[in-house]
Write an enzyme that holds these catalytic residues in place. Structure first.
Site, PDB file in Angstrom:
ATOM      1  N   GLU A 384       0.828  -1.208   0.000  1.00  0.00           N
ATOM      2  CA  GLU A 384       0.000   0.000   0.000  1.00  0.00           C
ATOM      3  C   GLU A 384       0.861   1.256   0.000  1.00  0.00           C
ATOM      4  OE1 GLU A 384      -2.895  -0.584  -0.780  1.00  0.00           O
ATOM      5  OE2 GLU A 384      -2.875  -2.708  -0.244  1.00  0.00           O
ATOM      6  N   HIS A 387       2.173   2.182  -3.387  1.00  0.00           N
ATOM      7  CA  HIS A 387       1.196   2.889  -4.212  1.00  0.00           C
ATOM      8  C   HIS A 387       1.151   4.391  -3.923  1.00  0.00           C
ATOM      9  CE1 HIS A 387      -0.874  -0.201  -6.423  1.00  0.00           C
ATOM     10  NE2 HIS A 387      -1.320  -0.843  -5.374  1.00  0.00           N
ATOM     11  N   GLU A 406      -0.885  -2.521 -10.222  1.00  0.00           N
ATOM     12  CA  GLU A 406      -0.888  -3.606  -9.240  1.00  0.00           C
ATOM     13  C   GLU A 406       0.340  -4.504  -9.360  1.00  0.00           C
ATOM     14  OE1 GLU A 406      -2.412  -3.407  -6.826  1.00  0.00           O
ATOM     15  OE2 GLU A 406      -4.113  -2.154  -7.312  1.00  0.00           O
TER      16      GLU A 406
HETATM   17 ZN    ZN Z   1      -2.310  -2.600  -5.048  1.00  0.00          ZN
END
Ligand code: ZN
Ligand code: NAG
Ligand code: NAG
Ligand code: NAG
Ligand code: NAG
Length: 963
Positions: A384, A387, A406
């Site tokens: 996380e 990101h 992703e």
């Molecule tokens: Zn992700």
């Protein structure tokens, strides 16, 4: 979904570890992803391009043609959002109508790019207040602009605003709305979650916007490229607290209500907006001008009393600091909150500055949680946080490029986790958790390429369908391969220049290739045979991957699309005719080297081998492909493993085994050669090769554990595991201390579960001893969390009603989800049919087993060879009940059929399955229809496999146990 749809790799890994008689990972993965997809399909309406909207529109719409802009999913480019002022007021008590609702007021400011008399803005399930009969008020500065009409296009989730006179290009406007939404417990948009603390039910109002659900919280231009700034204000009552992406700048009181304003965000996408009203407590610090504030939030009991946030807190800052350095870009926000939500649908979500997690992905309790639980926390946090730059600061333009977002985060999460836990060698595990696992899916003719075309992804359900193992794990595998063949310094140079070039903006995946290419062209040390784009296109534009076969007699190397089922037919065309540009690293005589395979076939003199040297290809499984050799080289490799396996790198030992078993399934290698790769394993002490061997052999267990083959297979397994058992008994001082490294701890867990499942006497005694000590009042559980799953299961299997009842009572008592799962799984380990039948009955009684756990409870009974036929009878007898409980909605329903038929391999079982299908045309199979068809197919494939191989396998095991 960052990890919005993140799949617990560990949950899957643990599934394999603990259920020796288990797990076709292909299906496990496919099912978890389809779970998430199914969930969204429930919400999303089917596309209805051909129908008109007259039925859903109000007031002014007359007959509307299907090619009107509001009948398309995508927004026109006429308007560009700039800023939102949003005030939301959740009511955390039911209203007179028995609903939980929130009230909202919002001004969306936007620039008109092209003159238009139409404003399309997303709004879903919100009841708008009327102004002069219109659902919104349009302003130019402080001046109201006249409207002609407004209506909702519910199917495409638009509020359509028709303006009396055209808006002018270059001018700014704002659209003011007031609305009421339901604070439902549907886990989407602004939603409600509940938990019980001190016997009181507490309510949380929280958000999950990805993919397109911000429109369910406030009207907005809900596409990732429509970036804007957000000023959020929350109205809530004491003693609640409010959080959002930014820090609070002002709190006022208004009667019972508190009003908190949050600082304006940087330019960002709507899917990353978040706000939470809760009674949560936190640990960590607020931050100041020089230091980023980092906090962990959750239920008071978990955070304050049980200190379950400490581990996450200890890793979050180091990981954040690591990514700042790795990306060469400062963390863009003043604070980073991590929030653990009870019953969060996804794994976690990377909302900018306010990351949300499922409790099991953030909280960790030394006394109860296992090392696997810990690995999950550190990798999810790293994912996380990765990101926060890659995804949040620089964002894909449209969802078709989701795989880049992703896949990238799923790769660098290992780098971040490695920083926080430098002794774990966690980076190696990507090979088991992602590369090998996704290859199982990507080797099917039904796979799909990483990329899809922008115009092919429109509806919410088409967007949700992109969140699958290909996007996450194959994405991670090919980006890792890219980073390795470029070398990390070059990769990082290109990455930093990409982030700088597109900060607060949007990209398509090839923009990353462009910046990496600039980094390559900027130097001379690393030379590529072709531009990055040309190499990577072969990996991202076509599905699947090659098997590279080397003949060490001739030096000929060839590549071919690898298909697990040799009879499957590939109908999907490929722009490269299923040929790849393959980076080939290899080792001969202890020396490493590499070449590029650019054609279908090539001759490489270095690959010609004489004498006892062996060739090992794809070092550390950097390349996303499988490797096959001529028989002589296989034999030389196997001899090396037998004589001194340590000369083969540990990851490649796992590779050799995994490749061999998969090549055998694909009929490209003899089944006995695959089994041969496990012969040396009794001498290996490492987790990765053992894990590869156990998962390779799990299929044999499924096929044979109720046949005469199993006697000798069991002896073989016992023979192989005993030396490992002795080793770990020794290094753990009789199982009293845990080994230091992560993989050693996993290997210890595997050792015990394998030894106990194959009846190693000492293992059984050890488990009973620990369990019996626990059964003495006051029932203090001194079993180490790592060992619990195995100890519980073994003790229940060995024991009778008393042990089972004891565990049942503990299951009823515990309020820790991780522990409850371990206990529940063990309840299915009994060898008493009547006890297993009772558990099956309980699974449909929601006062005993939560409804969400019913299917997984039945599945664990299936895993037990004794429970297999009981569960099958139970499912058949209760099909109508099961169908009415889960058939329409639940993903896990398909899982159930898959599990219950997993061992089927005879004509008789095939007949039963067909009969079951015929008997239940009414009510039918709902979400399990596809799984049923697949199960019938698989049963046939299993039957053929068993017929072809049973005799050879039986003989192999019999020979292997000869003294
Ligand atoms: Zn992700
Ligand atoms: C919105 O309006 C519909 C129709 O009047 C009503 O059924 C629904 O309960 C309303 N929703 C909320 C959250 O008030
Ligand atoms: C919790 O509430 C239930 C029902 O209201 C009551 O019977 C029970 O005694 C309460 N438990 C505690 C610990 O307060
Ligand atoms: C900022 O916070 C950190 C950690 O809480 C502290 O060590 C530091 O002195 C603070 N700096 C300023 C300028 O307040
Ligand atoms: C090019 O190389 C220089 C010197 O090594 C480095 O500072 C710069 O960041 C590089 N540029 C790119 C785009 O990689």
């Amino acid at each position: 979904m960052g990890k919005g749809f993140y799949v617990s790799k560990l949950v899957l890994a643990v599934g394999i570890i603990f259920t020796v008689a288990a797990v076709s990972t292909i299906i496990a993965l496919a099912v978890v992803y389809s779970q998430e997809r199914a969930k969204n399909n429930d919400v999303a309406k089917p596309p209805e391009e051909t129908t008109t909207t007259s039925s859903t529109s109000t007031s002014t719409a007359t007959t509307v043609q299907s090619n009107d802009p509001w009948n398309k999913y995508r927004l026109p480019t006429t308007l560009k959002p700039i800023h939102y002022d949003v005030e939301l007021q959740p009511y955390l008590e039911k209203n007179a109508a028995g609903l939980y609702v929130f009230h909202g007021k919002s001004s969306a400011f936007f620039l008109c790019n092209t003159a238009t008399d139409l404003i399309l803005i997303h709004s879903n399930k919100l009841n708008h207040t009327k102004f002069n009969n219109f659902d919104a008020k349009l302003m130019e500065g402080t001046k109201e602009v006249a409207l002609k009409g407004t209506f909702f296009q519910k199917d495409k989730q638009f509020l359509v605003v028709q303006v009396a006179e055209s808006l002018q290009a270059g001018k700014e406007y704002s659209l003011y709305t007031e609305f009421i939404g339901e604070l439902a417990d549907d886990l989407a948009g602004f939603y409600r979650s509940e938990y019980v603390e001190d016997n009181v039910t507490k309510i949380i109002a929280t958000t999950q916007m990805q993919a397109p659900d911000a429109r369910k919280a406030f009207p907005c231009f809900d596409e990732p490229a429509m970036k804007a700034t957000f000023s959020i204000t929350l109205k809530y009552k004491k003693p609640y607290k409010a959080m959002s992406n930014m820090q609070d700048i002002e709190t006022k009181t208004e009667g019972d209500w508190m009003i908190t304003k949050f600082d304006k965000t940087p330019k960002m996408s709507t899917y990353l907006v978040a706000f939470i009203v809760s009674e949560f407590e936190s640990i960590g610090n607020d931050g100041n001008d020089t230091v980023t504030g980092v906090k962990i939030w959750g239920r008071k009991k978990a955070i304050v009393d049980e200190k379950q946030g400490e581990y996450a807190l200890s890793v979050t800052k180091p990981i954040l600091d690591f990514f700042e350095k790795y990306y060469r870009t400062p963390y863009p926000l003043p604070k980073s909150d991590q929030v653990a939500l009870p019953d969060f649908s996804a794994g976690a979500m990377e909302n900018w500055g306010l990351v949300t997690y499922r409790e099991t992905a953030l909280l960790f309790d030394e006394n109860v949680s296992s090392i696997g639980n810990k690995e999950r926390v550190v990798t999810v946090v790293a994912h996380e946080l990765a990101h926060q730059w890659f995804g949040n600061l620089v964002t894909i333009r449209w969802w078709n490029d989701l795989w880049l977002n992703e896949g990238f985060a799923s790769y660098v999460e290992y780098l971040g986790a490695d920083e926080a836990e430098p002794d774990w060698n966690i980076k190696d595990l990507i090979v088991l958790n992602d590369v090998h696992r996704v290859m199982a899916v990507d080797a099917l003719a039904s796979s799909h390429p990483l990329t899809s075309k922008e115009e092919e992804v429109n509806s919410p359900s088409e967007i949700s369908a992109l969140f699958d193992s290909i996007a996450y794990s194959k994405g991670a595998s090919v980006i890792r391969m890219l980073s390795e063949f470029l070398t990390e310094p070059l990769f990082v140079n290109g990455l930093a220049s990409y982030l700088k070039g597109f900060e607060y903006d949007n990209t398509v995946y090839s923009d990353l290739w462009t910046h990496l290419q600039m980094a390559v062209d900027n130097q001379t040390a690393v030379q590529l045979p072709l531009p990055i784009k040309d190499i990577m296109d072969t990996w991202v534009l076509q599905m699947g991957f090659p098997v590279v076969k080397i003949d060490t007699a001739t030096g000929i190397v060839t590549q071919k699309h690898f298909l697990l089922d040799p009879d499957s037919v590939v109908t999907r065309p490929s722009p490269f005719d299923y040929k790849w540009i393959v980076p080939i690293s290899f080792q001969i005589s202890g020396k490493n080297d590499h070449i590029w395979l650019q054609k279908e076939s090539d001759t490489v003199d270095k690959f010609k081998i004489t004498g006892n040297d062996w060739l090992l290809v794809n070092l550390n499984v950097i390349g996303y492909y499988r490797v096959n050799y001529d028989d002589n080289n296989w034999n030389r490799l196997l001899n090396q493993l037998q004589s001194d396996h340590k000369l083969v790198p540990v990851i490649n030992r796992a590779q050799i085994i995994d490749d061999a078993f998969n090549l055998a399934r694909a009929k490209q290698l003899g089944i006995t050669k695959a089994l041969d790769t496990t012969k040396y394993i009794s001498a290996d002490r490492e987790y990765m090769p053992w894990q590869a061997a156990l998962s390779g052999l799990s299929y044999f267990t499924q096929m044979f554990d109720r046949t005469e083959v199993f006697g000798s297979m069991k002896k073989y397994m016992k023979k192989q595991v005993i030396p490992l058992f002795e080793h770990f008994k020794n290094v753990t001082s009789n199982w009293t201390i845990r080994p230091l490294s992560l993989t050693d701890q996993y290997c210890e867990i595997n050792t015990l579960s394998t030894a106990c499942s194959y009846d190693v006497e000492e293992c059984l005694e050890f488990a009973s001893k620990l369990f019996n000590a626990w059964m003495v009042p006051p029932f203090t559980n001194n079993i180490h969390p790592n060992l619990r799953t195995n100890v519980y299961c073994t003790a229940v299997a060995q024991g009778g009603e008393e042990e089972w009842n004891f565990l049942w009572d503990r299951f009823q008592e515990t309020d820790i989800a991780q522990e409850a799962d371990k206990l529940r799984a063990a309840l299915a380990c009994s060898k008493e049919p009547w006890i297993l039948n009772r558990l099956l009955e309980y699974s449909l009684d929601s006062t005993k087993i939560r409804r969400q756990d019913a299917v997984s409870t039945i599945s664990s009974v299936v895993n037990n060879p004794i429970g297999q036929s009981l569960a099958w009878d139970f499912v058949r007898a209760n099909w109508k009940t099961l169908y009415s409980m889960f058939g329409e909605s639940s993903f896990s329903f398909g899982n159930l059929i898959e599990r219950v038929s997993r061992r089927f391999s005879t004509d008789f079982e095939l007949e039963q399955l067909m009969q079951f299908k015929n008997d239940n045309q009414n009510p039918g199979f709902g979400t399990a229809s596809q799984a049923l068809e697949q199960s019938i197919e698989k049963t046939k494939a299993n039957r053929n496999w068993v017929n072809e191989n049973k005799a050879a396998v039986k003989k192999w095991f019999e020979d292997a146990i000869l003294p």
